[in-house]
Scaffold this active site. Structure first.
Site, PDB file in Angstrom:
ATOM      1  N   CYS A  31     -11.943  49.590 -25.845  1.00  0.00           N
ATOM      2  CA  CYS A  31     -10.608  49.019 -26.037  1.00  0.00           C
ATOM      3  C   CYS A  31     -10.744  47.545 -26.401  1.00  0.00           C
ATOM      4  O   CYS A  31     -11.791  46.933 -26.165  1.00  0.00           O
ATOM      5  CB  CYS A  31      -9.804  49.148 -24.750  1.00  0.00           C
ATOM      6  N   TYR A 172     -12.251  63.856 -25.919  1.00  0.00           N
ATOM      7  CA  TYR A 172     -12.405  62.866 -24.841  1.00  0.00           C
ATOM      8  C   TYR A 172     -12.019  63.494 -23.504  1.00  0.00           C
ATOM      9  O   TYR A 172     -10.876  63.929 -23.314  1.00  0.00           O
ATOM     10  CB  TYR A 172     -11.498  61.675 -25.167  1.00  0.00           C
ATOM     11  N   HIS A 175     -13.544  59.100 -17.979  1.00  0.00           N
ATOM     12  CA  HIS A 175     -12.910  57.884 -17.443  1.00  0.00           C
ATOM     13  C   HIS A 175     -11.597  58.154 -16.715  1.00  0.00           C
ATOM     14  O   HIS A 175     -10.814  57.232 -16.473  1.00  0.00           O
ATOM     15  CB  HIS A 175     -12.652  56.862 -18.575  1.00  0.00           C
ATOM     16  N   ASP A 267     -17.693  52.824 -14.843  1.00  0.00           N
ATOM     17  CA  ASP A 267     -18.571  52.884 -16.015  1.00  0.00           C
ATOM     18  C   ASP A 267     -18.904  51.475 -16.513  1.00  0.00           C
ATOM     19  O   ASP A 267     -20.006  51.228 -16.986  1.00  0.00           O
ATOM     20  CB  ASP A 267     -17.862  53.680 -17.121  1.00  0.00           C
TER      21      ASP A 267
END
Ligand code: ADP
Ligand code: SF4
Length: 690
Positions: A31, A172, A175, A267
């Site tokens: 991001c 995806y 997360h 992470d």
């Protein structure tokens, strides 16, 4: 220098489905706070990563349908064909430098409140939205039609992604951000149909969406599955055993496996809480379950650590987000045998704060990050000098160091004068606090680079007075003299000094970092809310003090929510036995106690203490600025044309802001005046017909 043959393995091509990446350097999705708002800025930033040698460069999360969006976070969107040109701008920028372009399609489900579209979010179960803000929104449980719809939306997005020029299309499931992980984990999936219960059922949607995506992408593209190998919540969530089974059962289905920890905070732990390569125990053994290439991260900045990951059979591709932000040219530097030029990530997560504050990404180490298009800055290049001007930089902290380095790179004759016997300013001092030694890389990188510049003279033990500055006679003077912590309680809660009895030993962070230490029961008053209060608490506990940390906020180090550290810091302080007093401000310092007031009611109580440390506001070190302004009449005879304060000496802020200020001075030095024009480019949304 030619590259060291030990690193040859990093430059081997790797097959990803029908594609081949030229090397093992893989910029995983990250991001950046630019997304759909700053399209060209984002495309330019990704293009520079490709220019820097990354074999694969990916987008951040791309919302695939308006029924799942993550306002206020600014990511990319692929809701319909209208979004294709913006996405194509990035893939084109990546391709221009010979890298493969990856796109991370995301359906966030119960991780997005849909405040923009006002659609009802969906997930595997009826559960509250799991955002950072406790939004009063729940996701509804998906029925069979919803699942069919989601599969169609994902398929359509994959087709559009290919039309937008992407080579690798992501599924995806990582997360804790994505509906596919929410289905996969028994934490969030309590269904009793064929999509819930057993692992085979919970992974059904992941398998189906992967199959759909493979079909949609067609023969020319590749499909990556990004999965979290551990949710870090113990047995109630995903752990390695289940993920081993998922990978075994789907081993050859995707063209690439991308392994992460969950959530993002785990992470992308800061250096304060995790070393380089700390994911290793979680991913060890997983690569053996598939013949497809595996990518993973670990804040890798050392080529030796990267080679080790390959040699040990842990990874095929070296994934990086932060190391690629701090140094977009990391692969090129390894390839050209210029390891000493690598600008190593310090693991501070200021980059993450861009996303959390909806501001364009920034980086402590790389001041050009996010400014590649709007200011035309480049991480490796800078315009050559325009004149023979000479510059004196006073102060060798992060602002002064970067200023001198970048001016020197431009070719100007620069003198850097530092009062202390060593460079680095606050970075040198702060990096000696517990577990943040990596921050010294901000200083070390710049000292290393200055060493190559014969046109920059560095003088230590040179505390400059206004008279000496005028006597020196450089045409341009940069005052980067830093700041000092206040002693009077003024910060956010108190805007006026509080009563202080001089009999109570009172310290500031400057005192503690200079080795002037309190003892006994120490009260730390933290109205700064970033890292300093927590770091000093850790340090003082280690020195044997009993520490009480008092803050007007409802949690310690409140701003570190933006660097995803707050919960780690609070846990560490509690483990260390720090007594934490929240929602309270220190209102008076008496000879034998501290008076604390409730932040809501103002009701006071007394806390006995042997000493207090004030972590409040700072004041810029303005003395030189003031004195030189007073002596303006002496400038012209001394040959001085301009005097400018930068960094903390202008207004105290982050280390990142200081580095940026130094860079900005150098970039704009000698440039034609722009008057009231905007100091950067921006993209204004085109108006649709009424
Ligand atoms: P910033 O974050 O803005 O770079 P720092 O506080 O880290 O600020 O660094 C300021 C540096 O300036 C310190 O190393 C300090 O010793 C130095 N300094 C302050 N005043 C003078 C001075 N008069 N002459 C030379 N160096 C100075
Ligand atoms: Fe690394 Fe900090 Fe830069 Fe992020 S902001 S890339 S953590 S140095």
């Amino acid at each position: 220098m030619p590259r060291d043959s030990r690193y040859d393995v990093l430059f081997e091509p790797v097959k990803i489905g029908p594609l081949t990446t030229k090397n093992r350097f893989y910029q995983v999705p990250h991001c950046n706070g630019m997304g759909y708002r700053d399209v060209t800025a984002l495309a330019t930033m990704r293009g520079i990563k490709a220019e820097g040698g990354w074999g694969v460069v990916c987008t951040e999360q791309v919302e695939i349908h308006p029924s799942s969006e993550i306002t206020p976070f600014i990511e990319l969107r692929l809701w319909d064909d209208q979004d294709i040109p913006a996405l194509a701008r990035t893939s084109e920028a990546i391709h221009r430098h010979g890298a493969l372009a990856g796109i991370e399609l995301a359906y966030n489900g119960m991780n997005g409140s849909n405040f923009y579209t006002r659609e009802v979010p969906m997930g595997p179960a009826h559960l509250p939205i799991a955002t950072f803000f406790n939004d009063p929104v729940q996701a509804r449980a998906m029925d069979k039609q919803d699942i069919a719809d989601l599969r169609r939306w994902h398929r359509n997005a994959a087709i559009r992604a290919r039309r937008a020029g992407y080579d690798i299309v992501y599924v995806y499931a990582a997360h804790a951000f994505c509906v596919l992980q929410h289905f996969l984990s028994r934490r969030t999936n309590d269904r009793s149909d064929e999509y819930g219960g057993s692992l085979v059922n919970r992974m059904r949607l992941l398998r189906e969406v992967t199959e759909d995506t493979k079909e949609a992408v067609g023969d020319g593209g590749a499909v990556a599955v990004r999965i979290s190998v551990d949710e870090m919540v113990g047995e109630s969530g995903l752990q390695k055993e289940e993920i081993q089974e998922v990978i075994s059962r789907m081993a050859e289905l995707p063209d690439l496996w991308d392994l992460t920890l969950s959530g993002w905070d785990q992470d992308s732990r800061t250096s304060r809480f995790a070393e380089e390569g700390s994911q290793e125990p979680f991913i060890a053994g997983l690569k053996a379950l598939t013949t497809k290439p595996v990518v993973g991260v670990g804040r890798f900045t050392s080529p030796d650590a990267m080679v080790r990951q390959i040699r040990k059979g842990l990874l095929d591709l070296i994934g990086a987000a932060r190391p690629s932000i701090a140094d977009p040219f990391l692969p090129k530097k390894i390839e050209e045998g210029r390891l000493e030029d690598i600008r190593e990530c310090i693991g501070c997560n200021i980059c993450v704060s861009g996303d959390f504050t909806q501001a364009p990404i920034r980086c402590t180490q790389n001041p050009t990050m996010g400014e590649e298009w709007r200011k035309g800055w480049h991480p490796e290049r800078i315009a050559p000098k325009r004149s023979e001007a000479k510059v004196l930089v006073v102060g060798g902290g992060p602002a002064g160091l970067e200023c001198a380095r970048a001016l020197g790179q431009r070719g100007y004759e620069v003198t850097l004068a530092e009062a202390r016997g060593e460079l680095g300013g606050r970075v040198t001092l702060e990096s000696k606090l517990p577990r943040v030694a990596a921050w010294a890389r901000v200083r070390d990188h710049r000292i290393q680079q200055l060493g190559k510049l014969a046109n920059v003279g560095v003088y230590l033990d040179s505390a400059m007075t206004a008279g000496q500055i005028l006597e020196f006679g450089a045409g341009h003077v940069v005052l980067a003299a830093g700041s000092n912590w206040r002693r009077d309680g003024v910060a956010r809660f108190h805007l006026k000094p509080i009563p202080v009895d001089g009999a109570m030993p009172l310290f500031t962070p400057d005192d503690v970092m200079a080795g002037n230490l309190p003892g006994g029961h120490v009260a730390i008053y933290d109205d700064d809310h970033y890292y300093m209060g927590g770091l000093l608490a850790e340090k003082l506990v280690a020195l044997g003090c009993a520490v009480t940390l008092i803050t007007p906020a409802s949690e310690v180090s409140n701003w570190t929510r933006n660097t995803m550290e707050q919960h780690f810091i609070q846990a560490r302080l509690l483990e260390l036995g720090v007594s934490i007093v929240t929602n309270r401000a220190v209102s008076e310092v008496r000879a034998d106690c501290i008076v604390i007031a409730c932040a809501f009611t103002g009701r006071t109580s007394e806390l006995p203490a042997d000493a207090i440390v004030m972590v409040t506001a700072r004041l810029p070190n303005e003395r030189l600025t003031r004195e030189l302004t007073e002596r303006r009449g002496d400038w012209a005879p001394a040959g001085v044309i301009s005097v400018k304060a930068i960094g903390d000496a202008l207004a105290p802020s982050t280390i990142a802001a200081a580095v940026y200020a130094g860079r900005r001075y150098a970039e704009e030095f000698d440039a034609p005046a722009i008057g009231d024009a905007l100091p950067f480019r921006r993209e204004v949304t085109g108006l649709a017909p009424l």
